[in-house]
Scaffold this motif. Structure first.
Motif, PDB file in Angstrom:
ATOM      1  N   ASN A 238       0.818  -1.433   0.045  1.00 30.61           N
ATOM      2  CA  ASN A 238      -0.042   0.117   0.100  1.00 30.61           C
ATOM      3  C   ASN A 238       0.912   1.200   0.089  1.00 30.61           C
ATOM      4  N   THR A 239       0.561   2.135  -0.902  1.00 30.06           N
ATOM      5  CA  THR A 239       1.279   3.353  -1.073  1.00 30.06           C
ATOM      6  C   THR A 239       0.752   4.433  -0.197  1.00 30.06           C
ATOM      7  N   VAL A 240      -0.338   4.481   0.376  1.00 26.66           N
ATOM      8  CA  VAL A 240      -1.224   5.596   0.925  1.00 26.66           C
ATOM      9  C   VAL A 240      -0.551   5.949   2.014  1.00 26.66           C
ATOM     10  N   ASN A 241      -0.352   7.523   2.269  1.00 18.85           N
ATOM     11  CA  ASN A 241       0.057   7.981   3.412  1.00 18.85           C
ATOM     12  C   ASN A 241       1.492   7.519   3.856  1.00 18.85           C
ATOM     13  N   LYS A 242       2.307   7.447   2.716  1.00 18.63           N
ATOM     14  CA  LYS A 242       3.754   7.176   2.903  1.00 18.63           C
ATOM     15  C   LYS A 242       4.446   8.138   1.956  1.00 18.63           C
ATOM     16  N   LYS A 243       5.648   8.362   2.515  1.00 19.55           N
ATOM     17  CA  LYS A 243       6.547   9.401   1.961  1.00 19.55           C
ATOM     18  C   LYS A 243       7.908   8.949   1.669  1.00 19.55           C
ATOM     19  N   ILE A 244       8.594   9.393   1.022  1.00 21.25           N
ATOM     20  CA  ILE A 244      10.143   9.000   0.580  1.00 21.25           C
ATOM     21  C   ILE A 244      10.738  10.217   0.060  1.00 21.25           C
ATOM     22  N   ALA A 245      12.139  10.080   0.304  1.00 22.53           N
ATOM     23  CA  ALA A 245      12.824  11.301  -0.437  1.00 22.53           C
ATOM     24  C   ALA A 245      12.788  10.993  -2.042  1.00 22.53           C
ATOM     25  N   PRO A 246      12.560  12.259  -2.660  1.00 27.51           N
ATOM     26  CA  PRO A 246      12.165  12.021  -4.291  1.00 27.51           C
ATOM     27  C   PRO A 246      13.296  11.739  -4.876  1.00 27.51           C
ATOM     28  N   LEU A 247      13.173  10.816  -6.177  1.00 26.62           N
ATOM     29  CA  LEU A 247      13.951  10.602  -7.018  1.00 26.62           C
ATOM     30  C   LEU A 247      15.255   9.442  -6.528  1.00 26.62           C
ATOM     31  N   LEU A 248      15.042   8.883  -5.447  1.00 29.67           N
ATOM     32  CA  LEU A 248      16.174   8.114  -4.909  1.00 29.67           C
ATOM     33  C   LEU A 248      16.238   6.668  -5.649  1.00 29.67           C
ATOM     34  N   LEU A 249      15.311   6.267  -6.171  1.00 28.76           N
ATOM     35  CA  LEU A 249      14.992   4.898  -6.918  1.00 28.76           C
ATOM     36  C   LEU A 249      15.576   5.137  -8.552  1.00 28.76           C
ATOM     37  N   LEU A 311      22.001   8.334   0.205  1.00 31.28           N
ATOM     38  CA  LEU A 311      21.543   7.272   0.945  1.00 31.28           C
ATOM     39  C   LEU A 311      22.050   7.688   2.459  1.00 31.28           C
ATOM     40  N   GLU A 312      23.455   7.772   2.551  1.00 32.77           N
ATOM     41  CA  GLU A 312      23.971   7.711   3.786  1.00 32.77           C
ATOM     42  C   GLU A 312      23.692   9.046   4.711  1.00 32.77           C
ATOM     43  N   HIS A 313      23.322  10.029   3.523  1.00 29.59           N
ATOM     44  CA  HIS A 313      22.930  11.260   4.117  1.00 29.59           C
ATOM     45  C   HIS A 313      21.475  11.368   4.808  1.00 29.59           C
ATOM     46  N   LEU A 314      20.437  11.089   4.071  1.00 29.11           N
ATOM     47  CA  LEU A 314      19.349  10.566   4.443  1.00 29.11           C
ATOM     48  C   LEU A 314      18.959   9.689   5.312  1.00 29.11           C
ATOM     49  N   TYR A 315      19.534   8.448   5.164  1.00 29.64           N
ATOM     50  CA  TYR A 315      19.476   7.393   6.064  1.00 29.64           C
ATOM     51  C   TYR A 315      20.536   7.018   6.686  1.00 29.64           C
ATOM     52  N   PRO A 316      21.236   7.570   7.381  1.00 30.45           N
ATOM     53  CA  PRO A 316      22.519   7.280   8.215  1.00 30.45           C
ATOM     54  C   PRO A 316      22.479   5.797   8.862  1.00 30.45           C
ATOM     55  N   GLN A 317      22.701   4.854   8.442  1.00 31.54           N
ATOM     56  CA  GLN A 317      22.950   3.314   9.144  1.00 31.54           C
ATOM     57  C   GLN A 317      21.381   2.807   9.178  1.00 31.54           C
ATOM     58  N   LYS A 318      20.419   3.428   8.440  1.00 26.76           N
ATOM     59  CA  LYS A 318      19.207   2.651   8.345  1.00 26.76           C
ATOM     60  C   LYS A 318      18.811   2.134   7.198  1.00 26.76           C
ATOM     61  N   TYR A 319      19.683   2.183   5.933  1.00 20.50           N
ATOM     62  CA  TYR A 319      19.278   1.715   4.892  1.00 20.50           C
ATOM     63  C   TYR A 319      20.204   0.496   4.730  1.00 20.50           C
ATOM     64  N   ARG A 329      24.149 -11.093 -15.817  1.00 17.54           N
ATOM     65  CA  ARG A 329      23.131 -10.208 -15.248  1.00 17.54           C
ATOM     66  C   ARG A 329      23.526  -8.956 -14.038  1.00 17.54           C
ATOM     67  N   PHE A 330      22.874  -8.087 -13.827  1.00 20.89           N
ATOM     68  CA  PHE A 330      23.163  -7.387 -12.752  1.00 20.89           C
ATOM     69  C   PHE A 330      22.107  -7.340 -11.863  1.00 20.89           C
ATOM     70  N   PHE A 331      22.157  -7.044 -10.403  1.00 19.08           N
ATOM     71  CA  PHE A 331      21.509  -7.145  -9.336  1.00 19.08           C
ATOM     72  C   PHE A 331      21.450  -6.109  -8.211  1.00 19.08           C
ATOM     73  N   VAL A 332      20.473  -5.341  -8.117  1.00 16.38           N
ATOM     74  CA  VAL A 332      20.189  -4.542  -7.147  1.00 16.38           C
ATOM     75  C   VAL A 332      19.240  -4.615  -5.937  1.00 16.38           C
ATOM     76  N   HIS A 333      19.481  -4.803  -4.794  1.00 16.68           N
ATOM     77  CA  HIS A 333      18.648  -4.830  -3.526  1.00 16.68           C
ATOM     78  C   HIS A 333      18.710  -3.611  -2.757  1.00 16.68           C
ATOM     79  N   LEU A 334      17.570  -2.947  -2.616  1.00 18.07           N
ATOM     80  CA  LEU A 334      17.813  -1.688  -1.745  1.00 18.07           C
ATOM     81  C   LEU A 334      16.609  -1.668  -0.817  1.00 18.07           C
ATOM     82  N   LYS A 335      17.041  -1.446   0.547  1.00 15.15           N
ATOM     83  CA  LYS A 335      15.789  -1.258   1.603  1.00 15.15           C
ATOM     84  C   LYS A 335      16.053   0.167   2.259  1.00 15.15           C
ATOM     85  N   ILE A 336      14.904   0.628   2.515  1.00 18.74           N
ATOM     86  CA  ILE A 336      15.169   2.001   2.981  1.00 18.74           C
ATOM     87  C   ILE A 336      13.744   2.313   3.751  1.00 18.74           C
TER      88      ILE A 336
END
Length: 341
Positions: A238-249, A311-319, A329-336
């Motif tokens: 669900n994307t409702v009422n959730k916020k994120i730093a813009p253009l991070l992905l 990422l380090e600036h926005l979410y230090p030690q949280k991502y 192939r290339f693979f990226v896994h991101l958790k924020i």
């Protein structure tokens, strides 16, 4: 090594200072040097137990009562330890004719070693606190500087210029061949540019709008690549009422095209899965890699470095970010973390 050197300088200066003070009162240099060297183990114990146990575990956590109790116990132990060291070394050399006991009958003789420990511990704590404060201020300035640099870089690289040129060329071709599809492209490109130029100026944006931006970007790229690209893009949660730093992905998505499939002139694929939880967003991005793959490592390295800095600036030690590649192939896994508003 620098830390050991600083501590060595501190103890040398302390010994010189205290020997000088005592020498003024009693001009016996050997006695004062012997006393200071003999008492060092007790002072080491008191100072470093205060700095690395009592200070971080109690005092900085505002547990003042426990801090006082711990320090009082430490002073008593350190005082008797210092008395033992001096009694075993200094007295046999300089006061052999005196009948001294380890525990003096006059308790006032314990005041001097007690004051020694209090003074040296207090000096060490003050220096430690001043250094920590200076380090925090420096870290804050570095973060502010890094934020400015990252924001400037973000403005410069929100979309690679080749994307706009290729999209406009594709739009021109579609106008001639398929006006309805060209009309949809205009809407998607307009929404994408509006979000980047206006909405992305905010520190936080709606997750729904940010993911729509990604969707528009991939839809336009899909039109450009046509049937050669097998693109699967799924959003779970669900994307409702959730916020994120813009253009991070977006930089990760753009990299999939720019540094991956754009160099593959055969069948290629991208798998993008975004999963939303209460306060977590997880991105799993995978794309094919041509067998003859060669890339500009410098350019890609700079791009990834900029993303990691942001990422380090926005979410230090949280991502959590993992980037791997294999032969095909290339693979990226991101958790924020997300903001719920």
């Amino acid at each position: 090594m620098k830390k050991i050197g600083r501590h060595g300088v501190f103890w040398c200066l302390y010994i010189l200072f205290t020997v000088g003070i005592y020498y003024v009162q009693e001009p016996n240099l050997g006695l004062h040097i012997t006393y200071e060297l003999a008492s060092l183990p007790a002072k080491f114990l008191t100072v470093y137990a205060t700095l690395y146990f009592i200070l971080p575990q109690f005092l900085l956590k505002k547990k003042y009562g426990l801090a006082f109790l711990q320090f009082a116990i430490l002073l008593i132990v350190g005082m008797f330890f210092l008395r033992l060291l001096v009694w075993a070394t200094v007295y046999p050399i300089y006061f052999a004719d005196l009948d001294t006991k380890l525990i003096p009958s006059n308790p006032t003789k314990l005041i001097s070693p007690l004051l020694d420990l209090i003074i040296v511990s207090s000096i060490a704590v003050v220096i430690k606190l001043l250094r920590d404060r200076e380090k925090q201020q420096l870290d804050h300035l570095n973060r502010a500087k890094s934020n400015i640099q990252n924001e400037l870089q973000l403005l410069k690289s929100q979309l690679h210029p080749h994307f706009l040129f290729n999209t406009l060329n594709g739009l021109y071709a579609q106008i001639l061949e398929n006006p309805e599809k060209a009309s949809n492209m205009v809407v998607q490109l307009s929404d994408l540019l509006r979000f980047i130029l206006y909405e992305a100026k905010e520190s936080l944006v709606s997750v729904k709008e940010d993911l729509e931006c990604l969707g528009n970007y991939m839809a336009l790229e899909q039109i450009r690549y046509g049937d050669r690209l097998d693109l699967k893009h799924t959003i779970l949660g669900n994307t409702v009422n959730k916020k994120i730093a813009p253009l991070l992905l977006l930089p990760f998505i753009e990299n999939s095209f720019k540094h991956g499939i754009s160099k593959d002139y055969e069948k290629c694929w991208i798998r993008c899965e975004i999963e939303l939880f209460d306060d977590i967003l997880m991105l799993a991005l995978e794309n094919s890699k041509p067998s003859f793959f060669e890339e500009d490592r410098t350019e890609k390295g700079i791009g990834l470095k900029n993303v990691k800095q942001r990422l380090e600036h926005l979410y230090p030690q949280k991502y959590d970010l993992t980037i791997t590649e294999s032969e095909d192939r290339f693979f990226v896994h991101l958790k924020i973390p997300l903001e719920n508003k």
